[in-house]
Design a protein around this motif. Structure first.
Motif, short mmCIF file in Angstrom:
data_model
loop_
_atom_site.label_atom_id
_atom_site.label_comp_id
_atom_site.label_asym_id
_atom_site.label_seq_id
_atom_site.Cartn_x
_atom_site.Cartn_y
_atom_site.Cartn_z
N LEU A 49 67.04 128.16 87.96
CA LEU A 49 66.02 129.18 88.22
C LEU A 49 65.17 129.45 86.99
CD1 LEU A 49 68.13 131.67 90.36
CD2 LEU A 49 66.08 130.44 91.13
N ARG A 50 65.78 129.36 85.84
CA ARG A 50 65.07 129.66 84.60
C ARG A 50 64.29 128.46 84.05
NH1 ARG A 50 65.12 133.49 80.60
NH2 ARG A 50 64.73 132.76 78.47
N HIS A 51 64.84 127.26 84.19
CA HIS A 51 64.29 126.12 83.45
C HIS A 51 63.71 124.98 84.30
CE1 HIS A 51 65.72 127.64 79.59
NE2 HIS A 51 66.88 127.89 80.16
N LEU A 52 64.06 124.87 85.58
CA LEU A 52 63.57 123.74 86.38
C LEU A 52 62.07 123.88 86.62
CD1 LEU A 52 64.54 121.18 87.95
CD2 LEU A 52 64.59 122.64 89.99
N PRO A 53 61.26 122.88 86.23
CA PRO A 53 59.82 122.98 86.41
C PRO A 53 59.40 122.53 87.81
CG PRO A 53 60.32 120.93 85.31
CD PRO A 53 61.65 121.64 85.51
#
Length: 441
Positions: free
Chosen positions: A192-196
């Motif tokens: 949720l924080r890092h997947l582009p």
């Protein structure tokens, strides 16, 4: 100054930490797929004993998850062409992990079948999209390598399933293999924080603000003021009919054929190899280690195949892999000594599991961005027909009680069919229909 395309910015970028982070996330998702799909093959012997299933019933139950993958690939994966890869991927890995963990609570074939179907639908939608994302953020000279590197981690999941089965089943019974399947839920906050989001998807949507954020991570040194961001005429309405327009029909069918043959080989072996080796007189523990050797070969074969395809071409690489798969399986039919057996298993894994990675890289490259999830999703989805046939074929062969040699010769035939299909289509390009070309010009 000439205006830059998104493809040029991504293709010319130098490898950096952002690429590595995305590769790690996609690779972890592939481990989830490998573990969840191979796990049934590691417990099938125990289930047959505990639930008194015959080989045909066990093979049919093994195919349920693959039917789910067919549904997920055909009808859920294409939603990413409309809503984006990121939200679909996060949703699918969450559902797959919960459903796979719940398999440990099943009390009979019917319950297990329903849960495995849900796992299959989720993974069938997940896999085409993280493979596509890996190719879409890759520098030009490493596209095939990126996708096959990610795909090679399917074997890591398969190895983990076999190793866990060897050491956990004596402690927690077969249910312990499914308890472990909840671990990927720990990844969700990180995703949720890092997947582009896919840069190609954002470009097709005309979302310049979010696109530039991703492009700056892909190439921090690039000048992006002149990047062309034009909403695709196909955006938001990707349909199966677009895959068949402009003379693409025959090529699409051939792609579906070699996806199906590849998956028949890969999933058939991963489901039934331990049982096949038991029928040849090997103890269960030794037969499970054969599964480890097979998947180690798959990992090496996938990485090597990506490197070769980037420097040679998809056609020759894929044909060579399919031929090698058939040859190694025929070699196994002669019931060789332990050294030759392990060499042949390693080669069979390199060729069968390895070719699964390369065909995904080929499909990501073949289909244009606006229909990529639809194209790759349908290819992988139709390929699941072969995957469904793998466990079913294995069960039918065991039920016939054929000699050990004939079992492996029968399994080698799909490799020949796959090689012919690849030779006919690989190297050709997807033809964009005339109206879309005109609108884009």
């Amino acid at each position: 100054m000439a205006r830059q395309t998104v493809g040029a910015v991504v293709g010319d970028a130098r490898l950096n930490g952002f690429h590595i982070k995305v590769l790690i996330m996609c690779s972890l998702l592939m481990i989830v797929d490998g573990y969840d799909m191979v796990s049934y093959g590691t417990v099938i012997t125990h289930l047959m004993d505990e639930w008194r299933m015959d080989p045909v019933t066990a093979g049919t139950l093994g195919s349920v998850a693959l039917v789910g993958m067919l549904v997920g690939g055909l009808f859920v994966a294409p939603l990413a062409d409309r809503y984006g890869r990121r939200p679909l991927m996060i949703t699918c890995v969450t559902i797959a992990s919960i459903a796979s963990f719940s398999c440990a609570l099943a009390t009979g074939p019917a319950q297990l079948g329903v849960l495995r179907f849900v796992v299959g639908v989720s993974l069938g939608a997940l896999v085409p999209n993280f493979n596509a994302l890996a190719g879409e953020i890759a520098p030009r000279r490493a596209k095939a390598l990126f996708v096959t590197l990610v795909s090679s981690f399917y074997s890591v999941g398969g190895i983990a399933a076999a190793v866990f089965a060897i050491y956990i089943e004596p402690l927690w019974t077969w249910r312990g293999v499914f308890y472990v399947a909840a671990i990927p839920l720990l990844m969700v906050p990180f995703l949720l924080r890092h997947l582009p989001e896919s840069p190609d998807f954002l470009a097709a949507r005309g979302d310049r603000e979010r696109l530039l954020v991703v492009l700056r991570k892909i190439d921090p040194a690039a000048e992006l003021d002149d990047v062309v961001v034009e909403r695709s005429t196909a955006a938001g309405k990707a349909r199966l009919r677009q895959l068949f327009a402009g003379g693409n029909a025959i090529n699409n069918v051939l792609i579906w054929v070699f996806f199906a043959m590849c998956m028949l080989l890969s999933y058939g072996l991963n489901t039934w190899l331990p049982k096949l080796m038991q029928t040849a007189g090997y103890p269960l523990g030794s037969a499970l280690w054969n599964l480890v050797v097979l998947n180690l070969g798959g990992m090496v074969g996938a990485i090597a195949g990506g490197w070769i395809a980037d420097r040679w071409n998809y056609r020759n690489t894929l044909v060579a892999y399919f031929v090698l798969a058939s040859a190694s399986l025929i070699g196994l039919s002669f019931n060789p000594n332990s050294v030759v057996l392990n060499v042949l298993l390693f080669v069979a894994g390199a060729a069968t599991v390895g070719v699964l990675a390369i065909i995904h890289a080929f499909a990501v490259e073949y289909y244009p961005a606006a229909v990529r999830s639809t194209g790759v999703g349908w290819a992988a989805g139709i390929g699941r027909i072969g995957a469904i046939g793998g466990p079913t074929l294995g069960g039918a062969l065991l039920a016939l009680e054929l000699p050990f040699q004939q079992n492996f010769i029968a399994v080698a035939v799909p490799g020949v069919i796959g090689a012919v299909a690849v030779a006919l289509v690989a190297g050709k390009k997807f033809r964009t229909p005339e109206p879309e070309r005109a609108a884009a010009s």
